[in-house]
Design a protein around this motif. Structure first.
Motif, mmCIF file in Angstrom:
data_model
loop_
_atom_site.group_PDB
_atom_site.id
_atom_site.type_symbol
_atom_site.label_atom_id
_atom_site.label_comp_id
_atom_site.label_asym_id
_atom_site.label_seq_id
_atom_site.Cartn_x
_atom_site.Cartn_y
_atom_site.Cartn_z
ATOM 1 N N ILE A 18 -5.500 11.516 -8.446
ATOM 2 C CA ILE A 18 -5.438 11.922 -7.035
ATOM 3 C C ILE A 18 -4.003 11.839 -6.525
ATOM 4 O O ILE A 18 -3.505 12.769 -5.876
ATOM 5 N N ALA A 19 -3.329 10.726 -6.832
ATOM 6 C CA ALA A 19 -1.966 10.517 -6.339
ATOM 7 C C ALA A 19 -1.000 11.578 -6.865
ATOM 8 O O ALA A 19 -0.108 12.019 -6.135
ATOM 9 N N VAL A 20 -1.171 11.995 -8.104
ATOM 10 C CA VAL A 20 -0.294 13.028 -8.667
ATOM 11 C C VAL A 20 -0.720 14.416 -8.180
ATOM 12 O O VAL A 20 0.123 15.276 -7.918
ATOM 13 N N SER A 71 3.648 6.972 -5.627
ATOM 14 C CA SER A 71 2.661 6.703 -4.570
ATOM 15 C C SER A 71 1.443 5.968 -5.126
ATOM 16 O O SER A 71 0.867 5.113 -4.455
ATOM 17 N N TYR A 72 1.070 6.270 -6.363
ATOM 18 C CA TYR A 72 -0.025 5.540 -7.015
ATOM 19 C C TYR A 72 0.329 4.060 -7.133
ATOM 20 O O TYR A 72 -0.497 3.187 -6.876
ATOM 21 N N ARG A 73 1.558 3.777 -7.527
ATOM 22 C CA ARG A 73 1.980 2.385 -7.685
ATOM 23 C C ARG A 73 1.928 1.643 -6.351
ATOM 24 O O ARG A 73 1.587 0.464 -6.305
ATOM 25 N N ILE A 74 2.249 2.340 -5.264
ATOM 26 C CA ILE A 74 2.165 1.711 -3.939
ATOM 27 C C ILE A 74 0.708 1.559 -3.522
ATOM 28 O O ILE A 74 0.302 0.513 -3.009
ATOM 29 N N TRP A 75 -0.076 2.578 -3.738
ATOM 30 C CA TRP A 75 -1.501 2.571 -3.392
ATOM 31 C C TRP A 75 -2.227 1.407 -4.068
ATOM 32 O O TRP A 75 -3.113 0.790 -3.482
ATOM 33 N N ALA A 139 8.420 2.016 -8.348
ATOM 34 C CA ALA A 139 8.092 3.107 -7.422
ATOM 35 C C ALA A 139 9.345 3.590 -6.704
ATOM 36 O O ALA A 139 9.538 4.792 -6.509
ATOM 37 N N GLY A 140 10.211 2.664 -6.323
ATOM 38 C CA GLY A 140 11.475 3.044 -5.694
ATOM 39 C C GLY A 140 12.349 3.854 -6.630
ATOM 40 O O GLY A 140 12.884 4.899 -6.250
ATOM 41 N N TRP A 141 12.477 3.403 -7.874
ATOM 42 C CA TRP A 141 13.292 4.127 -8.845
ATOM 43 C C TRP A 141 12.750 5.525 -9.106
ATOM 44 O O TRP A 141 13.528 6.463 -9.340
ATOM 45 N N LEU A 142 11.447 5.687 -9.059
ATOM 46 C CA LEU A 142 10.842 7.001 -9.307
ATOM 47 C C LEU A 142 11.211 8.028 -8.234
ATOM 48 O O LEU A 142 11.123 9.242 -8.469
ATOM 49 N N LEU A 143 11.637 7.562 -7.059
ATOM 50 C CA LEU A 143 12.017 8.479 -5.980
ATOM 51 C C LEU A 143 13.501 8.846 -5.986
ATOM 52 O O LEU A 143 13.917 9.762 -5.277
ATOM 53 N N ILE A 144 14.309 8.166 -6.795
ATOM 54 C CA ILE A 144 15.752 8.446 -6.828
ATOM 55 C C ILE A 144 16.052 9.898 -7.224
ATOM 56 O O ILE A 144 16.866 10.561 -6.553
ATOM 57 N N PRO A 145 15.413 10.467 -8.259
ATOM 58 C CA PRO A 145 15.706 11.876 -8.576
ATOM 59 C C PRO A 145 15.380 12.822 -7.408
ATOM 60 O O PRO A 145 16.091 13.820 -7.189
#
Length: 164
Positions: A18-20, A71-75, A139-145
């Protein structure tokens, strides 16, 4: 050390899918709604360093997938409901801004307003990144790109406005 089997057993696959799927669906809908504008876009003067057209869907697919995993990791993170709610609200807001930017830029061809909107999007991504990294560093690192790509998109957007 955790084995891959243990790691895969801990994943809530339904939530991950769902998150993806959410950012991929939003990006897909934006692409569908702006598809008719691509011919006009190809005729615009492009700024230096403009990548080839085939790179955009590839890059966005990767970015939307990374966003979904983040977002999955945060959820599913162990944190307070309030922190999770704030982080996911910021995430939803930046997804909305991302979606609307495509329509402003491609369909309405309002290039300067699209740039201003993109600055707002970048700021929302930054807020999302800051909140995500407080809850889960990965999760933070995943948003850097995504932050980097939207910064680059700002350069391209401003260049297209300037040159056209």
């Amino acid at each position: 050390m955790l084995t891959l089997r243990v790691i895969f057993m801990k994943i809530d696959w339904k939530k991950l899918v769902i998150a993806v799927a959410v950012p991929l669906a939003i990006g897909g809908l934006a692409a569908l709604l702006t598809a008719g504008s691509m011919e006009g876009f190809d005729k615009l003067k492009q700024p230096f360093l403009s990548p080839p057209a085939w790179l955009f869907p590839v890059a966005w697919t990767i970015l939307y997938t990374l966003m979904g995993i983040a977002s999955y990791r945060i959820w599913t993170a162990v944190t307070t409901y309030e922190k999770r709610k704030q982080a996911l609200f910021a995430y939803g807001a930046q997804l909305f801004f991302n979606f609307v930017w495509s329509i402003i830029f491609f369909n309405l061809q309002e290039y300067f307003f699209a740039f201003v909107w993109l600055v707002g999007l970048w700021l929302l991504i930054y807020v999302t990144w800051a909140q995500f990294k407080q809850i889960d560093r990965v999760a933070g690192w995943l948003l850097i790109p995504y932050l980097v790509w939207v910064g680059f998109a700002g350069y391209l957007n401003l260049g297209i406005w300037w040159l056209n």
